[in-house]
Design an enzyme around this catalytic site. Structure first.
Site, PDB file in Angstrom:
ATOM      1  N   ASP A  15      26.583  -2.221 106.528  1.00 50.11           N
ATOM      2  CA  ASP A  15      26.051  -3.582 106.606  1.00 50.11           C
ATOM      3  C   ASP A  15      26.208  -4.381 105.330  1.00 50.11           C
ATOM      4  O   ASP A  15      25.810  -5.548 105.274  1.00 50.11           O
ATOM      5  CB  ASP A  15      24.559  -3.543 106.976  1.00 50.11           C
ATOM      6  CG  ASP A  15      23.696  -3.086 105.799  1.00 50.11           C
ATOM      7  OD1 ASP A  15      24.194  -2.264 104.997  1.00 50.11           O
ATOM      8  OD2 ASP A  15      22.556  -3.545 105.686  1.00 50.11           O
ATOM      9  N   THR A  71      21.272   2.582 103.645  1.00 51.43           N
ATOM     10  CA  THR A  71      20.415   1.397 103.570  1.00 51.43           C
ATOM     11  C   THR A  71      20.866   0.320 104.553  1.00 51.43           C
ATOM     12  O   THR A  71      22.008  -0.122 104.513  1.00 51.43           O
ATOM     13  CB  THR A  71      20.427   0.823 102.137  1.00 51.43           C
ATOM     14  OG1 THR A  71      20.074   1.853 101.226  1.00 51.43           O
ATOM     15  CG2 THR A  71      19.450  -0.330 102.020  1.00 51.43           C
ATOM     16  N   ASP A 108      26.408   4.365 106.670  1.00 50.67           N
ATOM     17  CA  ASP A 108      25.750   4.024 105.416  1.00 50.67           C
ATOM     18  C   ASP A 108      24.252   4.309 105.608  1.00 50.67           C
ATOM     19  O   ASP A 108      23.781   4.461 106.732  1.00 50.67           O
ATOM     20  CB  ASP A 108      26.005   2.544 105.120  1.00 50.67           C
ATOM     21  CG  ASP A 108      25.319   2.084 103.844  1.00 50.67           C
ATOM     22  OD1 ASP A 108      25.353   2.838 102.865  1.00 50.67           O
ATOM     23  OD2 ASP A 108      24.745   0.986 103.849  1.00 50.67           O
TER      24      ASP A 108
END
Length: 837
Positions: A724, A524, A522
């Protein structure tokens, strides 16, 4: 009448067969079929048999399995009673088998594993180390959790000295028995070896048959005290048909000792070739006692080595402080760690360990987090920054607010995860389990064949050769090393990972991580720092809405969201002294943005897809203005007011310093790295260019990420996914290895198999290196264990005798067998010295 019940405690086909047989013996039962995969027992009976009857049958059989009605979860965990009464000392009262014969099953007291007979090992955790108990020096029966006066004599209570851990007690008990065994075995050995001396001077003192009786007398303490547990374990293994190393030891040493006793009592029963020149039957008390003593020595060495395999957990336990300084109405008071509650304000002085998880309420400092993140550089902390239990404060005092206490702290969760992972079974262990399942019966058959072959075709005295070689086969063919090969490496490897900020949920994750060829990341919070900052607030039409109004609406709407981008805008709004209005009808649209009503205006905030969702039209001029920021790697969120796109917010998120280096290292290892982000193409392109990433996809919703994982898996790739956020959870769960950033959400961490405490991509490099080293170590252990038995059994059977005249003494076989297990543990312990950076 047919009933289906749930069975707990089964881990293999041996368990399934055993449960099936036990339940079949219950009166009134016609047929039983047990399914290992679903953990269900389908029973056909003449008339209804109460479930209590089946429960009683399983309890009387050894209490290793439990039965209950479908939908009821009465987990079979014998440690429950121990947890109610927290023991003194370093341990927890929870025990498990080091060979994990029954998976992650635990027991409430020390003893032997019912499946393999090995000594149970005590689990380590914070529950017993962080609490301190006090007692009266005159009345030791008085035990309290805090200092004070004795209620009997009034003396001040003193801190209790912790008891020895069960692990230490087991070691000391085995060491005591070993010393006794050596004391009685040594004279037996000397008497037996004296027969090799010409004109044996001992026979001038008394005849050989009387020396045989002395050997018999000396062997009794060895057999019936020091090593009697081996025979108990052997009997239990045959009774339950969980054949193991103690089956072979019990049969081998038992046959030698019983033969010797029978030979003394009934010498005329045996042919001449079994007798010495004096007419006495040749006895094997020295072989039996030396074998048992050497096996006991192996157990002592293993007990000592076991304490080193979970040394990582013990090091983590040392981080847990016992005391904290609590601030109450401006006054500071030292309290036990157990007395801290969520919301308490605590004072942390320079050099002190941070007592619980929380955030800084006043002051700033640097914190050494190396013990849980593996990173040596102290981290700067200021107001509202999070701090973790067990980390060490720098040279400034600060106040903190407790947020997570007891078992909820990061340190406690790390220890819990390490314990669980250490007890889990790697898929590669199925090989060892399969081999071990057939091993003992095959070895017994080989021993019988060895006896027959030597008795028929062996040189004189043929029967003596036959007996000695058969015993040697039984003794050397110990499957213990094979059983320890995987769990020892896993235990040390998981602990090594924890010390370096890589938390492994189970052993399967370690094995799969070594096979990963594709990594999805991912953007961000994974590649970037996940600490976005607002760089610009813009209005597309100043005559309708000024920038200050746009900021007010965005801040108000985002005040109801927990997304990192939302938190960044709210923080920026507060810094700009913007008034925050109440938001009504708020809802988040996953992967797109948020919506709600502020000051009577219908607001939609998010990416271009959110504008489509809200039926708000983006003009080419608006898209052009946004793209100028996106090409710099910034994120642009649009704001529509009552269906009209009116403003935007530009948010920057700095790429982590370690990201570029980590991605290159992973690519050098042959791993294809793909970035999937919900952000737009231009922002993704800018980040990918900076990181030299050829593969990336933008505008990915959670279902798109999930589909991408499925597609790669269908192409035959072994996929790891690192993320996350909540939107990453489906893909994390579907991937072969889910990797969560420890700085992310609890949902992501729960969905993942590996958690990186520090939350950067270098942790993935560590995880890959760790898995590779652990799997190589396991394969070394399995190779040594298998090659050892493959070569050892034929040599013990005497295949080299016709060519080289070489035979293997049962005593040498026992020595080799003991050291085979110790060598496997020693090889596993080498992992502690390996670097995974």
């Amino acid at each position: 009448m047919k009933h289906t019940y749930q069975i707990q405690g089964m881990t293999c086909n041996g368990c399934r067969n055993h449960v099936e047989q036990t339940l079949s013996k219950v009166e009134g039962v016609i047929n039983v079929s047990v399914n290992l995969e679903t953990a269900e027992a389908s029973m056909e009976m003449e008339s209804h048999v109460p479930i209590e009857t089946f429960q009683k049958a399983l309890k009387e059989d050894g209490d290793s399995y439990s039965i209950h009605k479908p939908g009821e979860h009465h987990y079979k965990d014998n440690s429950t009673s121990a947890k109610k009464q927290k023991p003194k000392g370093k341990g927890t009262g929870t025990f498990y088998c080091p060979m994990h014969c029954e998976g992650d099953k635990t027991y409430g007291k020390p003893g032997d594993c019912p499946a393999c007979g090995m000594d149970l090992v005590e689990e380590q955790n914070l529950s017993a180390t962080t609490s301190e108990q006090w007692t009266c020096p005159m009345h030791p029966e008085i035990v309290k959790d805090e200092p004070g006066a004795c209620p009997i004599c009034g003396m001040d209570l003193v801190p209790m000295e912790p008891d020895l851990s069960a692990e230490e007690k087991t070691y000391k008990n085995l060491l005591k028995k070993f010393r006794i065994a050596v004391a009685f075995t040594l004279p037996i050995f000397l008497i037996a070896m004296s027969e090799m001396i010409p004109n044996n001077p001992l026979y001038d003192v008394m005849e050989q048959k009387w020396w045989n009786w002395i050997q018999f007398g000396l062997s009794i303490p060895v057999v019936f005290y020091a090593t009697w547990m081996f025979f108990e374990r052997a009997y239990r293994s045959i009774k339950t048909w969980n054949l193991n190393m103690f089956t072979l030891i019990g049969i081998g040493a038992g046959v030698a000792w019983l033969f010797s006793v029978f030979g003394m009592l009934f010498p005329d029963f045996f042919p001449e070739q079994f007798k010495t020149e004096s007419g006495a039957v040749h006895v094997y008390f020295e072989a039996a006692t030396v074998i048992l003593t050497l096996v006991l020595m192996g157990q002592v060495l293993e007990a000592r080595a076991h304490s080193k395999t979970n040394s990582a957990v013990k090091e983590l336990l040392k981080l847990a402080p016992n005391k904290a300084i609590k601030v109450i109405d401006g006054n500071e008071e030292e309290v036990s760690i157990d007395q801290i509650e969520k919301g308490d304000i605590l004072r942390v002085k320079p050099g002190d360990k941070i007592p619980v998880d929380g955030k800084i309420a006043e002051g700033e400092t640097t914190v050494d987090e190396s013990m849980i993140s593996g990173e040596p550089i102290p981290v700067n902390k200021s107001v509202d920054d999070n701090v973790s239990s067990g980390t060490i404060n720098g040279n400034q005092s600060f106040l903190m607010e407790a947020e997570k206490v007891g078992s909820d702290t990061l340190l406690s969760q790390i220890i819990h995860m390490v314990n669980d992972a250490s007890r889990s079974r790697a898929p590669i262990q199925k090989l060892a389990d399969t081999v071990s399942g057939y091993f003992v019966p095959v070895v017994v058959i080989i021993a019988v064949i060895t006896f027959i072959v030597w008795a028929i075709w062996g040189p004189e005295p043929a029967y003596v050769f036959a007996l000695v070689n058969a015993i040697a086969v039984l003794i050397i063919a110990c499957p213990c090393a094979l059983g320890l090969a995987t769990p020892m490496s896993v235990m040390v490897g998981v602990g090594k990972g924890a010390q370096n900020g890589v938390l492994i949920k189970n052993a399967e994750a370690l094995e799969k991580m070594d096979k990963v060829d594709t990594l999805i990341v991912d953007k961000t919070g994974t590649i970037t720092e996940g600490k976005p900052t607002v760089e610009k607030i813009g209005s597309f039409d100043e005559s309708l809405f000024r920038e200050s109004e746009i900021l007010h609406l965005i801040t108000s709407l985002n005040s109801s969201s927990e997304h990192p981008l939302a938190e960044a805008t709210v923080k920026y709004g507060k810094e700009q002294k913007t008034e925050i209005s109440k938001t009504e009808n708020f809802s988040a649209v996953t992967g797109k943005g948020v919506e709600g009503t502020v000051d009577g205006k219908k607001l939609d905030l998010g990416n271009a897809k959110m504008m489509e969702y809200a039926n708000a039209t983006l003009s080419p001029e608006m898209e052009t203005e946004a793209q100028s920021f996106q090409k710099q790697g910034k994120t642009v969120s649009y704001l529509s007011i009552d269906g009209e796109v009116s403003g935007y917010v530009v948010i920057g998120d700095k790429i982590k310093e370690t990201s570029a280096k980590a991605i290159k290292e992973l690519q050098d290892k042959g791993i294809k790295v793909i970035m999937l982000t919900g952000d737009n193409h231009d922002t993704a392109q800018a980040v990918a260019s900076e990181l030299n990433l050829a593969d990336f996809k933008a505008g990915m919703l959670p279902e798109n990420k999930l589909d991408e994982v499925k597609k790669l898996q269908e192409q035959g790739h072994v996929v790891a996914m690192a993320g996350d956020g909540i939107n990453d959870a489906p893909a994390l769960a579907k991937s072969d290895v889910g990797i969560a950033m420890g700085t992310g959400t609890d949902v992501a961490i729960e969905s993942a198999m590996i958690t990186l405490v520090k939350g950067d991509l270098h942790g993935i490099v560590k995880a890959r290196n760790l898995s590779h080293k652990v799997m190589r170590n396991i394969k070394q252990n399995l190779f040594f264990a298998l090659i050892y038995n493959t070569l050892g059994v034929p040599i013990a059977a005497g295949v080299l005798f016709p060519f080289f005249g070489i035979l293997l003494s049962p005593m040498i076989a026992a020595l080799a067998m003991s050291f085979s297990s110790v060598s496997v543990i020693a090889n596993a312990l080498r992992l502690r010295t390996k670097s995974i950076n």
